[in-house]
Design a protein around this motif. Structure first.
Motif, PDB file in Angstrom:
ATOM      1  N   GLU A 110      -2.778  -1.910   6.973  1.00  0.00           N
ATOM      2  CA  GLU A 110      -1.426  -1.408   6.761  1.00  0.00           C
ATOM      3  C   GLU A 110      -1.080  -1.534   5.278  1.00  0.00           C
ATOM      4  N   ASP A 111      -0.695  -0.419   4.653  1.00  0.00           N
ATOM      5  CA  ASP A 111      -0.227  -0.480   3.270  1.00  0.00           C
ATOM      6  C   ASP A 111       1.166  -1.097   3.256  1.00  0.00           C
ATOM      7  N   VAL A 112       1.397  -1.990   2.296  1.00  0.00           N
ATOM      8  CA  VAL A 112       2.678  -2.691   2.215  1.00  0.00           C
ATOM      9  C   VAL A 112       3.383  -2.276   0.928  1.00  0.00           C
ATOM     10  N   GLY A 113       4.264  -1.295   1.031  1.00  0.00           N
ATOM     11  CA  GLY A 113       5.082  -0.899  -0.113  1.00  0.00           C
ATOM     12  C   GLY A 113       4.289  -0.386  -1.292  1.00  0.00           C
ATOM     13  N   GLU A 114       4.930  -0.437  -2.442  1.00  0.00           N
ATOM     14  CA  GLU A 114       4.370   0.121  -3.671  1.00  0.00           C
ATOM     15  C   GLU A 114       3.611  -0.915  -4.499  1.00  0.00           C
ATOM     16  N   GLY A 115       3.647  -2.178  -4.082  1.00  0.00           N
ATOM     17  CA  GLY A 115       3.071  -3.239  -4.909  1.00  0.00           C
ATOM     18  C   GLY A 115       1.564  -3.322  -4.890  1.00  0.00           C
ATOM     19  N   GLY A 116       0.898  -2.448  -4.163  1.00  0.00           N
ATOM     20  CA  GLY A 116      -0.561  -2.498  -4.112  1.00  0.00           C
ATOM     21  C   GLY A 116      -1.091  -3.519  -3.119  1.00  0.00           C
ATOM     22  N   ASN A 117      -0.236  -4.036  -2.238  1.00  0.00           N
ATOM     23  CA  ASN A 117      -0.691  -4.974  -1.219  1.00  0.00           C
ATOM     24  C   ASN A 117      -1.014  -4.239   0.071  1.00  0.00           C
ATOM     25  N   ILE A 118      -1.935  -4.841   0.835  1.00  0.00           N
ATOM     26  CA  ILE A 118      -2.234  -4.347   2.177  1.00  0.00           C
ATOM     27  C   ILE A 118      -2.226  -5.526   3.136  1.00  0.00           C
ATOM     28  N   LYS A 119      -2.060  -5.215   4.416  1.00  0.00           N
ATOM     29  CA  LYS A 119      -2.214  -6.203   5.471  1.00  0.00           C
ATOM     30  C   LYS A 119      -3.435  -5.811   6.278  1.00  0.00           C
ATOM     31  N   VAL A 120      -4.249  -6.792   6.605  1.00  0.00           N
ATOM     32  CA  VAL A 120      -5.437  -6.588   7.423  1.00  0.00           C
ATOM     33  C   VAL A 120      -5.288  -7.466   8.657  1.00  0.00           C
ATOM     34  N   TYR A 121      -5.449  -6.858   9.833  1.00  0.00           N
ATOM     35  CA  TYR A 121      -5.299  -7.557  11.104  1.00  0.00           C
ATOM     36  C   TYR A 121      -6.654  -7.661  11.792  1.00  0.00           C
ATOM     37  N   CYS A 129      -5.295 -12.832  13.472  1.00  0.00           N
ATOM     38  CA  CYS A 129      -5.283 -13.158  12.058  1.00  0.00           C
ATOM     39  C   CYS A 129      -4.622 -12.012  11.318  1.00  0.00           C
ATOM     40  N   CYS A 130      -3.774 -12.339  10.348  1.00  0.00           N
ATOM     41  CA  CYS A 130      -3.207 -11.330   9.450  1.00  0.00           C
ATOM     42  C   CYS A 130      -3.319 -11.838   8.031  1.00  0.00           C
ATOM     43  N   LEU A 131      -3.965 -11.063   7.191  1.00  0.00           N
ATOM     44  CA  LEU A 131      -4.048 -11.336   5.759  1.00  0.00           C
ATOM     45  C   LEU A 131      -3.160 -10.332   5.042  1.00  0.00           C
ATOM     46  N   ASP A 132      -2.310 -10.798   4.151  1.00  0.00           N
ATOM     47  CA  ASP A 132      -1.416  -9.947   3.372  1.00  0.00           C
ATOM     48  C   ASP A 132      -1.658 -10.266   1.914  1.00  0.00           C
ATOM     49  N   GLY A 133      -2.251  -9.295   1.185  1.00  0.00           N
ATOM     50  CA  GLY A 133      -2.584  -9.565  -0.204  1.00  0.00           C
ATOM     51  C   GLY A 133      -2.948  -8.305  -0.955  1.00  0.00           C
ATOM     52  N   PRO A 134      -3.411  -8.479  -2.190  1.00  0.00           N
ATOM     53  CA  PRO A 134      -3.740  -7.342  -3.044  1.00  0.00           C
ATOM     54  C   PRO A 134      -4.843  -6.462  -2.460  1.00  0.00           C
ATOM     55  N   TYR A 135      -4.655  -5.166  -2.573  1.00  0.00           N
ATOM     56  CA  TYR A 135      -5.628  -4.193  -2.084  1.00  0.00           C
ATOM     57  C   TYR A 135      -7.012  -4.493  -2.647  1.00  0.00           C
ATOM     58  N   LYS A 136      -7.069  -4.820  -3.917  1.00  0.00           N
ATOM     59  CA  LYS A 136      -8.356  -5.053  -4.578  1.00  0.00           C
ATOM     60  C   LYS A 136      -9.137  -6.189  -3.911  1.00  0.00           C
ATOM     61  N   LYS A 137      -8.431  -7.231  -3.466  1.00  0.00           N
ATOM     62  CA  LYS A 137      -9.091  -8.356  -2.810  1.00  0.00           C
ATOM     63  C   LYS A 137      -9.478  -8.051  -1.367  1.00  0.00           C
ATOM     64  N   LEU A 138      -8.612  -7.311  -0.653  1.00  0.00           N
ATOM     65  CA  LEU A 138      -8.791  -7.134   0.785  1.00  0.00           C
ATOM     66  C   LEU A 138      -9.468  -5.828   1.185  1.00  0.00           C
ATOM     67  N   SER A 139      -9.671  -4.911   0.247  1.00  0.00           N
ATOM     68  CA  SER A 139     -10.278  -3.622   0.592  1.00  0.00           C
ATOM     69  C   SER A 139     -11.689  -3.731   1.180  1.00  0.00           C
ATOM     70  N   PRO A 140     -12.497  -4.778   0.862  1.00  0.00           N
ATOM     71  CA  PRO A 140     -13.809  -4.875   1.522  1.00  0.00           C
ATOM     72  C   PRO A 140     -13.715  -5.066   3.034  1.00  0.00           C
ATOM     73  N   LEU A 141     -12.513  -5.367   3.545  1.00  0.00           N
ATOM     74  CA  LEU A 141     -12.352  -5.624   4.972  1.00  0.00           C
ATOM     75  C   LEU A 141     -12.147  -4.353   5.781  1.00  0.00           C
ATOM     76  N   ARG A 142     -12.403  -3.213   5.203  1.00  0.00           N
ATOM     77  CA  ARG A 142     -12.304  -1.944   5.935  1.00  0.00           C
ATOM     78  C   ARG A 142     -13.599  -1.692   6.701  1.00  0.00           C
ATOM     79  N   ILE A 143     -13.937  -2.651   7.564  1.00  0.00           N
ATOM     80  CA  ILE A 143     -15.114  -2.553   8.432  1.00  0.00           C
ATOM     81  C   ILE A 143     -14.667  -2.926   9.836  1.00  0.00           C
ATOM     82  N   ASP A 144     -15.565  -2.826  10.821  1.00  0.00           N
ATOM     83  CA  ASP A 144     -15.178  -3.062  12.209  1.00  0.00           C
ATOM     84  C   ASP A 144     -15.183  -4.529  12.628  1.00  0.00           C
ATOM     85  N   ASN A 145     -16.286  -5.214  12.395  1.00  0.00           N
ATOM     86  CA  ASN A 145     -16.458  -6.575  12.928  1.00  0.00           C
ATOM     87  C   ASN A 145     -16.745  -7.568  11.816  1.00  0.00           C
TER      88      ASN A 145
END
Length: 152
Positions: A110-121, A129-145
């Motif tokens: 989930e993209d969170v506003g304009e600040g460049g943060n995303i949430k990963v569930y 689990c929910c991680l809320d942080g910078p896209y750059k840090k969390l973008s590797p989590l765009r996988i299934d398992n």
């Protein structure tokens, strides 16, 4: 271990424990030590009790294999074979180096506003689990398992 197999690793300080409706489950709230990422995580508190103020290291990885090779867990399950670890003569895995290990599915980004943060569930068999942080840090989590590993 291959750096590519380790998707996200961060040190967190537990800020609070939220009351839960289930026995043996605690929802912890934590903030990364650099204060850029927040973590909400359900854990089995009977197996791994934690308290506010404690520091934990949190890792999400694609595999438990120390060499970084990725196996198809749909065929054999995610748990290491009984021959691995514990003096059984098998190869060591990443799980041997951590205190608490789960296998789960990334089910939403989930993209969170304009600040460049995303949430990963992520769901670990119903423990969420929910991680809320910078896209750059969390973008590797765009996988299934993923495997989640914790240690104090």
């Amino acid at each position: 271990m291959s750096a590519d197999a380790q998707l996200y690793e961060e040190a967190f300080t537990i800020t609070a424990l939220a009351p839960q409706a289930y026995d043996r489950v605690t929802r912890l709230l934590a903030t990364s030590t650099d204060a850029t990422t927040s973590l909400t995580l359900d854990i089995n508190s009977e197996l791994y009790p934690l308290q506010p103020g404690e520091n934990i290291t949190f890792l999400l990885a694609q595999t438990l294999n120390l060499d970084g090779t990725i196996e198809d867990v749909s065929k054999k399950g995610w748990r290491p074979s009984k021959s691995s670890g514990g003096g059984g003569g098998g190869e060591s895995t990443l799980a041997d180096l951590w205190d608490y290990v789960c296998y789960g599915k990334v089910y939403r980004h989930e993209d969170v506003g304009e600040g460049g943060n995303i949430k990963v569930y992520v769901s670990f068999g119903g423990l969420l689990c929910c991680l809320d942080g910078p896209y750059k840090k969390l973008s590797p989590l765009r996988i299934d398992n993923v495997y989640m590993l914790l240690k104090k």
